[in-house]
Structure formats: C-alpha cells, structure tokens
Design an enzyme around this catalytic site. Structure first.
Site, PDB file in Angstrom:
ATOM      1  N   TRP A 187       0.746  -1.226   0.070  1.00 48.45           N
ATOM      2  CA  TRP A 187      -0.156   0.113  -0.066  1.00 48.45           C
ATOM      3  C   TRP A 187       0.853   1.133  -0.281  1.00 48.45           C
ATOM      4  O   TRP A 187       0.249   2.318  -0.145  1.00 48.45           O
ATOM      5  CB  TRP A 187      -0.918   0.213   1.214  1.00 48.45           C
ATOM      6  N   ASP A 213      -2.541  -4.190  -2.767  1.00 48.43           N
ATOM      7  CA  ASP A 213      -3.197  -3.950  -1.369  1.00 48.43           C
ATOM      8  C   ASP A 213      -4.487  -3.316  -1.654  1.00 48.43           C
ATOM      9  O   ASP A 213      -4.811  -2.463  -2.199  1.00 48.43           O
ATOM     10  CB  ASP A 213      -2.441  -3.238  -0.306  1.00 48.43           C
ATOM     11  N   GLY A 262       6.910  -6.112  -0.603  1.00 48.03           N
ATOM     12  CA  GLY A 262       6.325  -6.133   0.810  1.00 48.03           C
ATOM     13  C   GLY A 262       6.960  -6.560   1.587  1.00 48.03           C
ATOM     14  O   GLY A 262       8.406  -6.127   1.536  1.00 48.03           O
ATOM     15  N   SER A 263       6.552  -7.086   3.026  1.00 50.76           N
ATOM     16  CA  SER A 263       7.592  -7.254   4.029  1.00 50.76           C
ATOM     17  C   SER A 263       8.283  -8.398   3.892  1.00 50.76           C
ATOM     18  O   SER A 263       8.069  -9.376   3.104  1.00 50.76           O
ATOM     19  CB  SER A 263       6.920  -7.469   5.289  1.00 50.76           C
ATOM     20  N   GLU A 284      11.289  -7.591  -3.369  1.00 48.26           N
ATOM     21  CA  GLU A 284      11.469  -6.231  -2.820  1.00 48.26           C
ATOM     22  C   GLU A 284      10.863  -6.364  -1.322  1.00 48.26           C
ATOM     23  O   GLU A 284       9.822  -5.861  -1.434  1.00 48.26           O
ATOM     24  CB  GLU A 284      11.054  -5.172  -3.897  1.00 48.26           C
ATOM     25  N   CYS A 318      10.425   1.943   1.750  1.00 46.72           N
ATOM     26  CA  CYS A 318      11.103   1.067   2.174  1.00 46.72           C
ATOM     27  C   CYS A 318      12.606   1.464   2.147  1.00 46.72           C
ATOM     28  O   CYS A 318      13.589   1.054   3.060  1.00 46.72           O
ATOM     29  CB  CYS A 318      10.981  -0.189   0.905  1.00 46.72           C
TER      30      CYS A 318
HETATM   31  P1  NAD Z   1       2.884  -7.040   3.433  1.00 42.70           P
HETATM   32  O1  NAD Z   1       4.183  -8.118   3.188  1.00 42.70           O
HETATM   33  O2  NAD Z   1       2.110  -7.300   4.355  1.00 42.70           O
HETATM   34  O3  NAD Z   1       1.689  -6.952   2.214  1.00 42.70           O
HETATM   35  C1  NAD Z   1       2.415  -6.763   0.920  1.00 42.70           C
HETATM   36  C2  NAD Z   1       1.559  -7.533  -0.169  1.00 42.70           C
HETATM   37  O4  NAD Z   1       1.466  -8.861   0.008  1.00 42.70           O
HETATM   38  C3  NAD Z   1      -0.165  -6.932   0.044  1.00 42.70           C
HETATM   39  O5  NAD Z   1      -0.668  -6.977  -1.200  1.00 42.70           O
HETATM   40  C4  NAD Z   1      -0.330  -8.446   0.666  1.00 42.70           C
HETATM   41  O6  NAD Z   1      -2.058  -8.361   0.456  1.00 42.70           O
HETATM   42  C5  NAD Z   1       0.015  -9.479   0.208  1.00 42.70           C
HETATM   43  N1  NAD Z   1       0.314 -10.506   0.982  1.00 42.70           N
HETATM   44  C6  NAD Z   1       0.076 -10.537   2.464  1.00 42.70           C
HETATM   45  N2  NAD Z   1       0.137 -12.018   2.720  1.00 42.70           N
HETATM   46  C7  NAD Z   1       0.293 -12.651   1.833  1.00 42.70           C
HETATM   47  C8  NAD Z   1       1.063 -14.068   1.641  1.00 42.70           C
HETATM   48  N3  NAD Z   1       0.949 -14.831   2.543  1.00 42.70           N
HETATM   49  N4  NAD Z   1       1.268 -14.349   0.146  1.00 42.70           N
HETATM   50  C9  NAD Z   1       1.064 -13.360  -0.864  1.00 42.70           C
HETATM   51  N5  NAD Z   1       0.886 -12.370  -0.706  1.00 42.70           N
HETATM   52  C10 NAD Z   1       0.552 -11.760   0.556  1.00 42.70           C
HETATM   53  O7  NAD Z   1       3.703  -5.618   3.480  1.00 42.70           O
HETATM   54  P2  NAD Z   1       3.029  -4.318   3.919  1.00 42.70           P
HETATM   55  O8  NAD Z   1       3.022  -4.073   5.144  1.00 42.70           O
HETATM   56  O9  NAD Z   1       1.738  -4.214   2.913  1.00 42.70           O
HETATM   57  O10 NAD Z   1       4.249  -3.385   3.253  1.00 42.70           O
HETATM   58  C11 NAD Z   1       4.947  -2.770   3.757  1.00 42.70           C
HETATM   59  C12 NAD Z   1       6.563  -3.557   3.651  1.00 42.70           C
HETATM   60  O11 NAD Z   1       6.870  -3.437   2.168  1.00 42.70           O
HETATM   61  C13 NAD Z   1       7.529  -2.941   4.345  1.00 42.70           C
HETATM   62  O12 NAD Z   1       8.493  -3.741   4.889  1.00 42.70           O
HETATM   63  C14 NAD Z   1       8.502  -2.331   3.305  1.00 42.70           C
HETATM   64  O13 NAD Z   1       9.709  -1.948   3.645  1.00 42.70           O
HETATM   65  C15 NAD Z   1       8.121  -3.097   2.212  1.00 42.70           C
HETATM   66  N6  NAD Z   1       8.531  -2.382   0.967  1.00 42.70           N
HETATM   67  C16 NAD Z   1       9.632  -2.785   0.453  1.00 42.70           C
HETATM   68  C17 NAD Z   1       9.575  -2.400  -0.936  1.00 42.70           C
HETATM   69  C18 NAD Z   1      11.218  -2.489  -1.886  1.00 42.70           C
HETATM   70  O14 NAD Z   1      11.090  -1.929  -2.815  1.00 42.70           O
HETATM   71  N7  NAD Z   1      12.182  -3.297  -1.444  1.00 42.70           N
HETATM   72  C19 NAD Z   1       9.072  -1.103  -1.490  1.00 42.70           C
HETATM   73  C20 NAD Z   1       7.742  -0.982  -0.676  1.00 42.70           C
HETATM   74  C21 NAD Z   1       7.789  -1.677   0.284  1.00 42.70           C
END
Ligand code: NAD
Length: 547
Positions: A187, A213, A262-263, A284, A318
C-alpha cells in the site's frame, strides 16, 4: 535541544494542538469525499476481476478516518479466471514488435503527466501522504515509462554471442516473455509499486495478474484505466484484490514468474511457494536503512537531506532512513540543525501542496510507531523532536520523531518501524560507521554525506546495501532508472530498474546454428585425431584471446 519526552505522555484532546508540536499545514484542496465520489469508485471497481458482492470490504481515508470505498473481493476462483483471461490475451501482445509495445509506455508517460492531479488525489485519499510525496510516485513512474519506452528495444533485441567454434557456429541470445506475471504489491507507494513495476513486464511481452493491497486498489485501478487508454489491451492487466494470505498464494500458484514487493516475512512465504513450483521470483522487501554523516559533511545540506530521508511519506518508504550515524565531532551541530528542521515540518492532509508530511496509513502503522517510541522512551531514550501522535490533525498522524540514546534491547534499534522515527548514533571512525551500518540482516538502501565525493564513493563501496546515495537520501539511486535497484540479504532477491528490471520478466533462449562441419569427429578424423585437433584449437583460441 528540548526534550519533548514529557509532552509525549500528556493526554491529547482531538482538535487541540499540543504546545510545541509541529505546526499544522494550511488546509486547502478538495475534501476526500469530493475528490473520490461513489461514481468514481464504482467506475474503477468495475476493473477488478471479482464475482462477489460489490462492496464487501470497506476502506477508510487515513486523513480523516471517513469511509472511502466499498470494494468487492476476488475469490481464488476469480484469480483463476484472471489468469485465463490474461493467458488468452498474451500471445497476440507478445507477437507485436517491441517498438509497438514501447509506444504504449511513451503514450502512458504523457497521459500520466497531463492527468496527474487525478491520481495525486487518489494516492492522498488512500494513503494519507502529503501531495509532494504522492508526486514522487508520478515522477518515479514517468521515469520508468520513459526509460523502458526508449530502451526496451535494446534490452530485448537478439544479441550475437561467441559461438562454440568461431565462424562455424553462429550463436544468438534471444529473450522470450515469461507469459503471465503474478505481481503482488503493498500500500505504501501504490502508483509506483503497481504500474511502475508492471511496465517492464508489459513491454517485454507479458500479461500481468496484479494483487494490490485492498487499501490502495483504486490507485492501481486508475493506472490500469490510463494504460488501457494509452493502448494496452484490457485483458492484459488483470487486477484481483482480497485477503493477502488467501488471494496472494493463489496469485503465486498460477504465475509464470512472481514479482513481489512487501514485508520480509511475507516475502519468505512467497519465495517458498514460487520455489516449490520452480518459477522465479523477485522480492523487494524491508529495510533498516542507515545514513552516515561524515566529519566533513555540509551539515545544512545533510540536515535537509535527513528530513527527506526519514520523513518522506511519513517514513512509510522501504528505502527511508531509520538509523542516523553521525561523526561525534559534528554530532551536536548537525543534530541541532536537523531537529530544528524536523520541528518546523508542517503536518497536514489537504488534497493540495503545502504540507511537509501527511498521515500514517492505518491504525496498525500508528500502533507500531507509537509502541517503538514509547518503549524506547521508557527504557531511557531521549526524544529530540516529535515523539507523539497528533489526533488533532487526523486519526493516524504521528509527529516526525528523532530519538537519541537508543540501545540494542529497544525494538526501534533493529526492527523496521515503517513510520516517521529515526534513531541517532555517534561514531568516531569510518570503520566503526561502516560496521554499524552493516550490522543488520537487511541491505536495502544507505546514504553517505561528505564534501569529498571520492571518499563518499569509497565508503559506499563498503556498505552492504543494494543502493547507496552520496549526498542524497534515496532519490538519486531510485531515479537512476537505468541502474538496478533492490536489496541484499533480508531485503530481497532480484532488482527492479535497468537491465535486470526487465530481463527478469524474460526467459533467455540461445539459438546456435552449426555450419560446414559438426562438433564431432568428421572428414575421416578418428576420435583420437579429433581430440588432438580440438586440443590445439583450444590453445589457439586462448592465445588469440577469444572469449
Ligand atoms: P505485506 O508483506 O504485509 O503485504 C504486501 C502485499 O502482500 C499485500 O498486497 C498483501 O495483501 C500481500 N500478502 C499478504 N500476505 C500474503 C501471502 N501470504 N502471500 C502473498 N501475498 C500476501 O507488506 P506491507 O505491510 O503491506 O508493506 C510494507 C512492507 O513492504 C515494508 O516492510 C516495506 O519495507 C516493504 N516494501 C519494500 C519495498 C522495496 O522495494 N524493497 C517497497 C515498498 C515496501
């Protein structure tokens, strides 16, 4: 420097600005409800591949806490339908010349710049960030569209390679699209991380099934509409939304390649599922990024840079900086300037330029930020600026916060906060600073400040992060779209941008054509003679420096 930690404990009344807190930005612009009316939500939601109730899930506008949208949720069966539609559309798209596909990206670039106000409203409404930080997404996406629009042909064209036998073997490396890319995005940068990362996949000849998201689905859906207007066949970009742990694995289950942002925790799960299917994945992930202020840094520039580094998008970036390493000889001077700039940041949520920092996205982000700060203060850390939530401005506002005296047992020391909080550490030698910067399992981004550019680059080479910015926070590397961007260690696998950012969406195919003689005994040579001729040949090729 004043210690505001005492204020942090003071009870707040909504609508009352605390004494000494960050000033509120002047209001302005339209309200969220005026900018995102139900008719717009209904139009955009029609782009979701989902068969369930139209407004099953509600999203809130972080700036005000009001209801923003009711959206359907995709089931795992809907995800299968999305893949079927994408798979049917992909071969005709892949058959087009690269330049025809690239032209869509270049038209999209122009449309995006022209209609940016529409998406700036949506990004602000869905994330609560300041308009300036929403504009950074427009900037990043336009740069990616221009780069891949212009450079895709060069990245993708067939390349002559040295053959097995000079003259006799003609070898070509070709690039074929993977097919349908499963693209899962978070998001925090909803425009950049949905369409920005999808553009190279499309221009390489793929279709995309994207799960943004739910909180920020409208921005992705708007970008899809615009890309279709620019010439992308509609079925080529499918959008599904729903519960991450249910819909996310379904997206991975059918993908020919997975692009995940994501995370780190979710990234590991995605990587395992992709590995079990033997499909590739780029990941990422998170970071705990450090900025190094060396003894010869321009302290004003570094203080202004630290504000951008730590508080853009309220720290929900991030590549933002959560650890500030400052040479002891300049620490007091630097911190005074940095804290003064931080306290002066204007917080606000108008859908117009003017605020320096906006809101956090959700109660979850507010809770983590509050917990990290409160625990640290209780355990002895000092608040140099900020330190408290600002319910007078909106439900999830938190002041830009600088912590001093943070020790390893505090969660804020090593865990990613993903909020507007930075911890300060002092160092005496460059070796110590490099060791401290590298003392985390993450390895995403870092920033080095010095007047000696050669020294800056030599320190950069010792840092274990995928990007290092010298005399800038993060925008110098992120905006250098011809060069790769991504993380080492727990920050991920693979890279966006540059050659890696597009070639990850392709399969390499080598086509070698043998002429005149086989690579085997022939023309009356027996096996032993053939081996002798080849042995001499290999020696000659090395002597002639053949690669
Ligand atoms: P998250 O991992 O909770 O969610 C990311 C996405 O994955 C969402 O669309 C979510 O619905 C989906 N998701 C959740 N569980 C899943 C599963 N089991 N299988 C597949 N998809 C699933 O992360 P968040 O809290 O939404 O985002 C923040 C994180 O993203 C932070 O840790 C940040 O550092 C990281 N981030 C990294 C970058 C990069 O380029 N390295 C860029 C932006 C954000």
């Amino acid at each position: 420097m004043s210690d505001l930690s005492a204020d942090a404990a003071a009870p707040e009344q909504p609508g009352t600005a605390p004494a000494g807190g960050n000033p509120a930005a002047p209001g302005g612009g339209r309200t969220v409800t005026a900018a995102v009316p139900p008719s717009l939500v209904a139009r955009l939601a029609a782009g979701i591949t989902a068969t369930g109730e139209p407004d099953l899930v509600e999203t809130l506008a972080p700036l005000t806490g009001e209801r923003l949208a009711g959206l359907p949720q995709s089931s795992t069966a809907d995800v299968e339908v999305a893949y079927e539609l994408a798979r049917r559309a992909q071969p005709a798209w892949a058959a087009l010349p690269v330049r025809r596909r690239a032209a869509v990206l270049l038209r999209f670039h122009d449309l995006l710049l022209k209609r940016q106000d529409e998406v700036l409203d949506l990004v602000q409404a869905e994330t609560g960030k300041a308009r300036l930080h929403a504009f950074e997404e427009v900037l990043a996406v336009a740069m990616a569209a221009r780069h891949y629009g212009r450079a895709a042909h060069g990245y993708l064209r067939d390349k002559r390679r040295g053959g097995a036998l000079p003259v006799l073997t003609h070898a070509v490396e070709a690039r074929r699209p993977k097919g349908v890319i499963g693209h899962i995005s978070p998001w925090n940068y909803p425009l950049e991380l949905s369409v920005g990362d999808a553009l190279p996949a499309f221009v390489a000849g793929n279709a995309v099934v994207n799960k943004p998201d739910t909180q920020t689905a409208l921005t992705a859906l708007w970008a899809r509409e615009l890309l279709i207007e620019a010439g992308l066949p509609a079925d080529l970009w499918q959008i599904v939304i729903g519960d991450g742990p249910v819909v996310g694995p379904a997206v991975v289950e059918h993908a020919d390649y997975v692009s995940f942002t994501g995370s780190t925790r979710t990234g590991r799960d995605v990587a395992q599922r992709a590995a079990a299917r033997l499909v590739g994945a780029s990941l990422e992930l998170g970071g705990k990024n450090a900025m190094l202020v060396l003894s010869d840094a321009d302290l004003d520039a570094a203080a202004a840079g630290a504000v951008r580094a730590c508080f853009s998008s309220a720290g929900q970036l991030c590549i933002s900086i959560e650890r500030l390493l400052v040479h002891r000889s300049v620490a007091d001077d630097f911190l005074e300037r940095f804290a003064a700039r931080t306290r002066a940041l204007r917080l606000g949520g108008g859908l117009a330029y003017g605020a320096d920092m906006g809101s956090l996205v959700s109660v979850r982000q507010l809770d983590t930020t509050t917990r990290h700060v409160e625990e640290a203060v209780k355990a002895g850390a000092t608040v140099l600026a900020g330190g408290r939530a600002r319910p007078d401005l909106g439900p999830y506002f938190f002041e830009p916060t600088i912590l001093d005296g943070v020790t390893p047992e505090m969660a804020v020391c090593a865990e990613e906060t993903f909020g507007p909080v930075v911890s300060v550490y002092r160092f005496d030698t460059e070796d110590e600073a490099v060791a401290a910067a590298n003392s985390t399992p993450y390895g995403l981004n870092s920033s080095v400040w010095t007047r000696d550019l050669r020294r800056g680059r030599s320190v950069a080479a010792r840092l274990r992060t995928g990007t290092v910015n010298v005399n800038e926070a993060y925008a110098a590397t992120y905006g250098s779209v011809g060069a790769p961007m991504g993380g080492m260690g727990d920050s991920g696998l693979g890279r966006r941008h540059g050659a890696e950012g597009i070639l990850r969406f392709t399969e390499a195919q080598t086509i070698a054509t043998q002429r005149l003689m086989p690579i085997a005994p022939a023309f009356g040579l027996d096996d032993e003679k053939f081996a002798a001729v080849m042995t001499s040949g290999l020696r000659v090729l090395k002597a002639l420096r053949f690669t």
